[in-house]
Design a protein around this motif. Structure first.
Motif, PDB file in Angstrom:
ATOM      1  N   GLN A  49      37.950  46.141  88.142  1.00 44.61           N
ATOM      2  CA  GLN A  49      37.753  47.570  87.891  1.00 44.61           C
ATOM      3  C   GLN A  49      38.879  48.322  88.613  1.00 44.61           C
ATOM      4  O   GLN A  49      38.629  49.063  89.566  1.00 44.61           O
ATOM      5  N   ALA A  88      26.824  48.827  91.393  1.00 49.29           N
ATOM      6  CA  ALA A  88      26.031  48.092  90.416  1.00 49.29           C
ATOM      7  C   ALA A  88      26.436  46.634  90.421  1.00 49.29           C
ATOM      8  O   ALA A  88      27.571  46.295  90.741  1.00 49.29           O
ATOM      9  N   THR A  89      25.489  45.791  90.074  1.00 51.87           N
ATOM     10  CA  THR A  89      25.743  44.352  89.996  1.00 51.87           C
ATOM     11  C   THR A  89      24.903  43.749  88.882  1.00 51.87           C
ATOM     12  O   THR A  89      23.885  44.332  88.489  1.00 51.87           O
ATOM     13  N   ASP A  90      25.320  42.587  88.415  1.00 57.17           N
ATOM     14  CA  ASP A  90      24.511  41.898  87.410  1.00 57.17           C
ATOM     15  C   ASP A  90      23.524  40.945  88.053  1.00 57.17           C
ATOM     16  O   ASP A  90      22.711  40.337  87.368  1.00 57.17           O
ATOM     17  N   ASP A  91      23.587  40.767  89.387  1.00 61.18           N
ATOM     18  CA  ASP A  91      22.643  39.898  90.093  1.00 61.18           C
ATOM     19  C   ASP A  91      22.283  40.543  91.436  1.00 61.18           C
ATOM     20  O   ASP A  91      22.865  40.220  92.476  1.00 61.18           O
ATOM     21  N   LEU A  92      21.340  41.456  91.383  1.00 57.13           N
ATOM     22  CA  LEU A  92      20.943  42.205  92.575  1.00 57.13           C
ATOM     23  C   LEU A  92      20.435  41.291  93.684  1.00 57.13           C
ATOM     24  O   LEU A  92      20.797  41.467  94.849  1.00 57.13           O
ATOM     25  N   ASP A 119      16.744  48.481  92.383  1.00 59.93           N
ATOM     26  CA  ASP A 119      17.840  48.630  93.337  1.00 59.93           C
ATOM     27  C   ASP A 119      17.425  48.283  94.754  1.00 59.93           C
ATOM     28  O   ASP A 119      16.253  48.026  95.045  1.00 59.93           O
ATOM     29  N   GLN A 133      22.441  48.723  92.546  1.00 65.35           N
ATOM     30  CA  GLN A 133      21.533  48.705  91.409  1.00 65.35           C
ATOM     31  C   GLN A 133      21.823  47.513  90.501  1.00 65.35           C
ATOM     32  O   GLN A 133      22.963  47.113  90.335  1.00 65.35           O
ATOM     33  N   GLN A 134      20.762  46.995  89.924  1.00 59.17           N
ATOM     34  CA  GLN A 134      20.898  45.943  88.918  1.00 59.17           C
ATOM     35  C   GLN A 134      21.310  46.616  87.623  1.00 59.17           C
ATOM     36  O   GLN A 134      20.662  47.564  87.175  1.00 59.17           O
ATOM     37  N   ARG A 135      22.409  46.150  87.042  1.00 58.33           N
ATOM     38  CA  ARG A 135      22.839  46.713  85.764  1.00 58.33           C
ATOM     39  C   ARG A 135      21.801  46.425  84.702  1.00 58.33           C
ATOM     40  O   ARG A 135      21.199  45.350  84.678  1.00 58.33           O
ATOM     41  N   ASP A 137      22.116  45.725  81.661  1.00 56.67           N
ATOM     42  CA  ASP A 137      22.452  44.688  80.695  1.00 56.67           C
ATOM     43  C   ASP A 137      22.291  43.282  81.263  1.00 56.67           C
ATOM     44  O   ASP A 137      22.579  42.309  80.598  1.00 56.67           O
ATOM     45  N   ALA A 138      21.857  43.191  82.516  1.00 58.67           N
ATOM     46  CA  ALA A 138      21.732  41.868  83.157  1.00 58.67           C
ATOM     47  C   ALA A 138      20.348  41.296  82.938  1.00 58.67           C
ATOM     48  O   ALA A 138      19.415  41.933  82.639  1.00 58.67           O
TER      49      ALA A 138
END
Length: 138
Positions: A49, A88-92, A119, A133-135, A137-138
């Motif tokens: 990013q 944000a993350t895909d694996d909180l 989150d 936060q968990q995205r 789309d995950a």
């Protein structure tokens, strides 16, 4: 015409501790590390990013801030009420475990919020509130 967020600023009170936290715990890239006299501005951002960054900066610098104002700002930062950022993350759960294992000041373990977000929250070495936060789309 699009307007995007390029960078935001968070204060640090210990540049080396903040560098270690953002680089080694959160996995951010260090994009700039600029020093002037005894101060440092460290620009970090998530890998993949490149157009978004956080500039970790020394708080309360400049000739237009009185000693009383500087003391007040440092007190608010230490209290954790000055600034924050949402990540944000895909694996909180995995990210939270890494942050917790690093000894971060945990404010909230992962939970489902009433407003539809899962989150967690913790503080960086300066006391800045970080919500992770968990995205969706995950």
């Amino acid at each position: 015409m699009d307007i995007t967020i390029h960078s935001s600023f968070l204060p640090h009170t210990d540049p080396e501790a903040s560098l270690i936290f953002y680089r080694d715990v959160l996995g951010f890239e260090v994009r700039l590390d600029v020093g002037y006299e005894d101060m440092r501005w460290i620009t970090v951002g998530p890998a993949g990013q490149p157009d978004t960054a956080i500039v970790l900066h020394p708080p309360a610098v400049g000739n237009d801030i009185s000693d009383d104002e500087r003391d007040m700002l440092l007190g608010v930062i230490a209290k954790g009420s000055y600034f924050g950022v949402n990540l944000a993350t895909d694996d909180l759960d995995a990210a939270f475990e890494r942050v917790e294992a690093a000894g971060a000041d945990i404010v909230q373990e992962p939970i489902e919020q009433d407003y539809g977000v899962r989150d967690a929250a913790f503080r960086d070495p300066a006391g800045n509130l970080i919500r992770l936060q968990q995205r969706g789309d995950a």
